[in-house]
Design an enzyme around this catalytic site. Structure first.
Site, PDB file in Angstrom:
ATOM      1  N   ASP A 114      26.351  81.612  65.931  1.00 34.59           N
ATOM      2  CA  ASP A 114      26.470  80.245  65.411  1.00 34.59           C
ATOM      3  C   ASP A 114      27.762  80.177  64.590  1.00 34.59           C
ATOM      4  O   ASP A 114      28.698  80.938  64.864  1.00 34.59           O
ATOM      5  CB  ASP A 114      25.211  79.876  64.620  1.00 34.59           C
ATOM      6  CG  ASP A 114      24.946  78.374  64.657  1.00 34.59           C
ATOM      7  OD1 ASP A 114      25.825  77.619  64.217  1.00 34.59           O
ATOM      8  OD2 ASP A 114      23.877  77.952  65.126  1.00 34.59           O
TER       9      ASP A 114
ATOM     10  N   HIS B 153      30.788  79.988  66.485  1.00 33.51           N
ATOM     11  CA  HIS B 153      31.084  78.559  66.613  1.00 33.51           C
ATOM     12  C   HIS B 153      32.189  78.108  65.659  1.00 33.51           C
ATOM     13  O   HIS B 153      32.353  76.925  65.413  1.00 33.51           O
ATOM     14  CB  HIS B 153      29.818  77.725  66.393  1.00 33.51           C
ATOM     15  CG  HIS B 153      28.763  77.961  67.435  1.00 33.51           C
ATOM     16  ND1 HIS B 153      27.560  77.297  67.454  1.00 33.51           N
ATOM     17  CD2 HIS B 153      28.733  78.792  68.513  1.00 33.51           C
ATOM     18  CE1 HIS B 153      26.832  77.714  68.486  1.00 33.51           C
ATOM     19  NE2 HIS B 153      27.516  78.628  69.140  1.00 33.51           N
TER      20      HIS B 153
END
Ligand SMILES: *[C@@H]1O[C@H](CO)[C@@H](O)[C@H](O)[C@H]1NC(C)=O
Ligand SMILES: *[C@@H]1O[C@H](CO)[C@@H](O)[C@H](O)[C@H]1NC(C)=O
Ligand SMILES: *[C@@H]1O[C@H](CO)[C@@H](O)[C@H](O)[C@H]1NC(C)=O
Ligand SMILES: *[C@@H]1O[C@H](CO)[C@@H](O)[C@H](O)[C@H]1NC(C)=O
Ligand SMILES: *[C@@H]1O[C@H](CO)[C@@H](O)[C@H](O)[C@H]1NC(C)=O
Length: 246
Positions: A71, A94
């Site tokens: 993430d 991310h």
């Protein structure tokens, strides 16, 4: 793996966090925290394994971290003030995100954030600001992105004020988060998508004082493009691709 709440004068040095079930390191309602030489490792497909999450905290420094996760490498939540992030390598992951914001109406702002010397390797995003498309009293003010190298990053520079992962039950009233005074300087490298600079800002609260300088992002050695709405500010000197701010 490790969470600090309501703490002050904290130093976290040389921590290795391996395969956290959810967030690796969380800083919540803290003051004066230094995180140095952290190493964070989780698979690129492990959900919600944010590397370092900061919220409701003031005077925070994150220096020299290597973050590989599924993430956000660093996520910067509401109420973060005076944050310095210096020397981060991110990927897989991310990217470095301010947000997601506008989770609710009553929300603290994000203020005075600097991200220096970041390297992104094949991440989904590079430098991102994201908010849900709903009204909120939150805001983003005085952000400095200074020096970043992008290696085949899908969205190197992104402001997404219509954030709604999964695209279901999305609010539609438009983001109430006002984004003002953001500098992007010295951002180089390659984009994995043709659109290297995307700013999808709120119609009611357009992004203002967005400044860009010394940017050169290419797409597989060719030309990248921009896709920007409701943005104002200025660009100085070399900005490739150009045209986001008119
Ligand atoms: C950065 O952190 C790594 C560990 O991830 C460490 O080996 C290295 O010495 C640190 N570099 C500096 C300049 O502090
Ligand atoms: C902004 O944050 C930096 C740390 O990144 C800090 O040194 C500086 O004093 C802050 N500025 C203000 C006006 O608080
Ligand atoms: C860049 O990443 C994409 C996937 O995001 C991949 O398909 C492509 O081969 C990569 N290109 C290079 C030059 O590494
Ligand atoms: C931008 O970067 C590309 C790829 O690294 C390079 O070939 C090009 O010369 C650079 N453009 C400028 C104006 O510096
Ligand atoms: C926002 O962008 C839309 C689409 O380009 C445009 O119609 C609208 O006038 C813009 N609003 C403001 C306040 O600039």
């Amino acid at each position: 793996t490790i969470r600090f709440m309501d703490s002050y004068n904290v130093k976290i040095i040389g921590v290795l966090s391996l395969n956290s079930q959810l967030f690796h390191i969380v800083i919540n309602r803290c003051n004066n925290v230094k995180i140095e030489d952290a190493r964070i490792i989780a698979p690129g497909d492990s959900p919600n394994t944010d590397g370092i999450h900061i919220q409701k905290s003031t005077d925070i420094e994150v220096r020299n971290a290597s973050i590989k996760t599924g993430d956000d490498c660093i996520s910067i939540g509401p109420g973060t003030k005076n944050l310095m992030v210096d020397g981060i390598t991110c990927g897989p992951g991310h990217g470095i995100s301010i947000g997601s914001l506008a989770k609710g109406l009553e929300e603290d702002g994000v203020e005075n954030v600097t991200v220096k010397k970041a390297v992104f390797v094949r991440t989904d995003n590079g430098l991102r600001i994201k908010s849900w498309p709903r009204f909120s009293k939150g805001f983003v003010e005085r952000v400095r992105f200074l020096g970043a190298l992008m290696v085949n990053v899908s969205n190197p520079i992104l402001i997404d004020q219509n954030y709604c992962p999964g695209d279901s039950y999305c609010p539609t009233e438009g983001s109430g988060i006002k984004i003002n005074d953001v500098i992007y300087s010295g951002i180089m490298g390659t984009s994995a998508k043709k659109v290297a600079i995307k700013m999808d800002c709120s119609e009611q609260f357009p992004c203002t004082q967005i400044r860009m300088q010394a940017i050169n992002l290419t797409y597989h050695g060719g030309a990248a493009t921009t896709a920007c709405i409701n943005v104002s500010g200025k660009q100085l000197g070399l900005v490739i691709p150009s045209g986001c701010i008119r």
